[in-house]
Each structure stands twice: as structure tokens, then as C-alpha cells.
Design a protein around this motif. Sequence first.
Motif, short mmCIF file in Angstrom:
data_model
loop_
_atom_site.label_atom_id
_atom_site.label_comp_id
_atom_site.label_asym_id
_atom_site.label_seq_id
_atom_site.Cartn_x
_atom_site.Cartn_y
_atom_site.Cartn_z
N TYR A 1 29.43 37.61 56.09
CA TYR A 1 30.23 38.19 57.16
C TYR A 1 31.47 38.93 56.68
O TYR A 1 32.24 39.41 57.49
N SER A 2 31.68 38.99 55.39
CA SER A 2 32.93 39.60 54.91
C SER A 2 32.73 40.66 53.83
O SER A 2 33.57 40.82 52.96
N ARG A 3 31.66 41.38 53.91
CA ARG A 3 31.38 42.41 52.88
C ARG A 3 32.54 43.35 52.67
O ARG A 3 32.81 43.78 51.55
N ASN A 4 33.24 43.70 53.71
CA ASN A 4 34.32 44.67 53.60
C ASN A 4 35.67 44.04 53.23
O ASN A 4 36.65 44.74 53.07
N LEU A 5 35.71 42.74 53.11
CA LEU A 5 36.97 42.06 52.85
C LEU A 5 37.17 41.67 51.38
O LEU A 5 38.22 41.16 51.02
N THR A 6 36.18 41.91 50.54
CA THR A 6 36.25 41.44 49.16
C THR A 6 37.38 42.08 48.36
O THR A 6 37.79 41.53 47.34
N THR A 7 37.88 43.20 48.80
CA THR A 7 38.98 43.87 48.07
C THR A 7 40.35 43.39 48.52
O THR A 7 41.35 43.76 47.92
N LYS A 8 40.40 42.57 49.54
CA LYS A 8 41.68 42.06 50.05
C LYS A 8 42.28 41.06 49.06
O LYS A 8 41.57 40.29 48.43
N LYS A 9 43.58 41.06 48.96
CA LYS A 9 44.29 40.21 48.00
C LYS A 9 44.06 38.72 48.28
O LYS A 9 43.98 37.91 47.36
N TRP A 10 43.96 38.35 49.53
CA TRP A 10 43.83 36.95 49.91
C TRP A 10 42.41 36.42 49.78
O TRP A 10 42.16 35.23 49.94
N PHE A 11 41.45 37.31 49.51
CA PHE A 11 40.05 36.88 49.44
C PHE A 11 39.90 35.81 48.35
O PHE A 11 40.44 35.95 47.26
N PRO A 12 39.18 34.71 48.62
CA PRO A 12 39.19 33.55 47.72
C PRO A 12 38.50 33.73 46.37
O PRO A 12 38.70 32.93 45.47
N THR B 1 36.27 39.70 39.32
CA THR B 1 35.55 39.39 38.07
C THR B 1 34.50 38.30 38.30
O THR B 1 33.41 38.36 37.73
N GLN B 2 34.82 37.30 39.13
CA GLN B 2 33.86 36.25 39.44
C GLN B 2 32.66 36.83 40.19
O GLN B 2 31.52 36.47 39.92
N ILE B 3 32.94 37.71 41.13
CA ILE B 3 31.87 38.32 41.91
C ILE B 3 30.99 39.19 41.02
O ILE B 3 29.76 39.15 41.10
N GLU B 4 31.61 39.98 40.13
CA GLU B 4 30.84 40.83 39.23
C GLU B 4 29.95 40.00 38.31
O GLU B 4 28.78 40.32 38.10
N ARG B 5 30.51 38.93 37.72
CA ARG B 5 29.74 38.07 36.83
C ARG B 5 28.57 37.44 37.57
O ARG B 5 27.44 37.40 37.07
N SER B 6 28.83 36.96 38.77
CA SER B 6 27.76 36.34 39.56
C SER B 6 26.73 37.36 40.00
O SER B 6 25.53 37.07 40.05
N SER B 7 27.17 38.58 40.32
CA SER B 7 26.24 39.64 40.71
C SER B 7 25.30 39.99 39.56
O SER B 7 24.10 40.18 39.76
N LYS B 8 25.85 40.06 38.35
CA LYS B 8 25.02 40.35 37.18
C LYS B 8 23.99 39.24 36.97
O LYS B 8 22.83 39.49 36.68
N TRP B 9 24.46 37.99 37.08
CA TRP B 9 23.57 36.84 36.94
C TRP B 9 22.48 36.92 38.00
O TRP B 9 21.30 36.72 37.73
N PHE B 10 22.89 37.24 39.23
CA PHE B 10 21.96 37.32 40.35
C PHE B 10 20.95 38.44 40.14
O PHE B 10 19.76 38.28 40.38
N ASP B 11 21.42 39.59 39.68
CA ASP B 11 20.52 40.72 39.41
C ASP B 11 19.53 40.39 38.31
O ASP B 11 18.36 40.77 38.37
N LYS B 12 20.00 39.67 37.30
CA LYS B 12 19.15 39.34 36.16
C LYS B 12 18.07 38.32 36.53
O LYS B 12 16.91 38.45 36.13
N PHE B 13 18.45 37.30 37.27
CA PHE B 13 17.53 36.19 37.54
C PHE B 13 17.02 36.14 38.98
O PHE B 13 16.17 35.32 39.30
N GLY B 14 17.56 36.98 39.85
CA GLY B 14 17.11 37.02 41.23
C GLY B 14 17.47 35.79 42.03
O GLY B 14 18.37 35.04 41.68
#
Length: 138
Positions: free
Chosen positions: A60-71, A75-88
Motif C-alpha cells: 500500500y505504500s509504493r509511492n512512499l518509499t522515498t519519504k524520510k520517515w519510511f521504515p 539500500t535495504q530495499i535494493e539488496r532485498s530486491s536483488k535477492w528477490f529478482d535472483k531467487f524469485g
Amino acid sequence: MIYLSLFAISFLAATILPFSSELTLAGLIVTSNYNNLLLLIVASFGNTLGSVVNWALGFYSRNLTTKKWFPFKETQIERSSKWFDKFGKLSLLFAWVPIIGDPLTLVAGLLRVRFLDFIILVAIGKVSRYLIVFYLMG
């Protein structure tokens, strides 16, 4: 009351908060004062539900990931996205892994992974981890 506390710790451990549900579960198993099967169920349910919150946050927050308060940090999202892309989707079996697990569940929501697939894979991974703790302590 101890089961509610275990649920809360397990739930919070699935978020970005630094809780260790494994140590809590292990300690409770060692004391032998509680129903071990119920401890396993409560910890698994709480931890899986915490991951569902992360998935919903991502979904529900695709557009909020660039906000400073986002938890989660970018870098965590990028690392997890790469992991997710690699292993599905099967990478969700590792949602219990420290550091990458919580962002991985968020990424699953951001990528709109089907909820049923998400919950099944995450639950399998988290319950398996607790079964190992149970076996090692029992």
C-alpha cells in the motif's frame, strides 16, 4: 500472559525493531513450565503476522518509499530486491533471516506478490526456523 508476551516479541521481531524471538522461545522451552507446542504456535503466528504487516506496508505504500520517515532504507530495499529478482518468490522462505528478511517481505508487497503465495512461503520458513529452535532446545 507469557504467551501474549511471546506473541508480541515474535510480532515485533518481524518488523525493523531489534527483537530476538528465537532467544525468547528457547528460554521458555528450557524452563519447561509451558506448553511447548503452544509456544511454537504462538511464536510462529506472531512472527508471520509481523511479516504480513511488512507486506501490507509495501503493497500500500509504493509511492512512499522515498519519504524520510519510511521504515526501510533504500539500500535495504535494493539488496532485498536483488535477492528477490535472483531467487524469485521462493526467497520468501528466507524471510526469517536477519537484516534481509524484513525488507524482503516489504519488497514482496512492493512487487505485489500474491498474498496467498506470500503467506504460505513465509509461514513455511518461519515455522521451520522455530522447529529447529524447538529441536535444539528440546
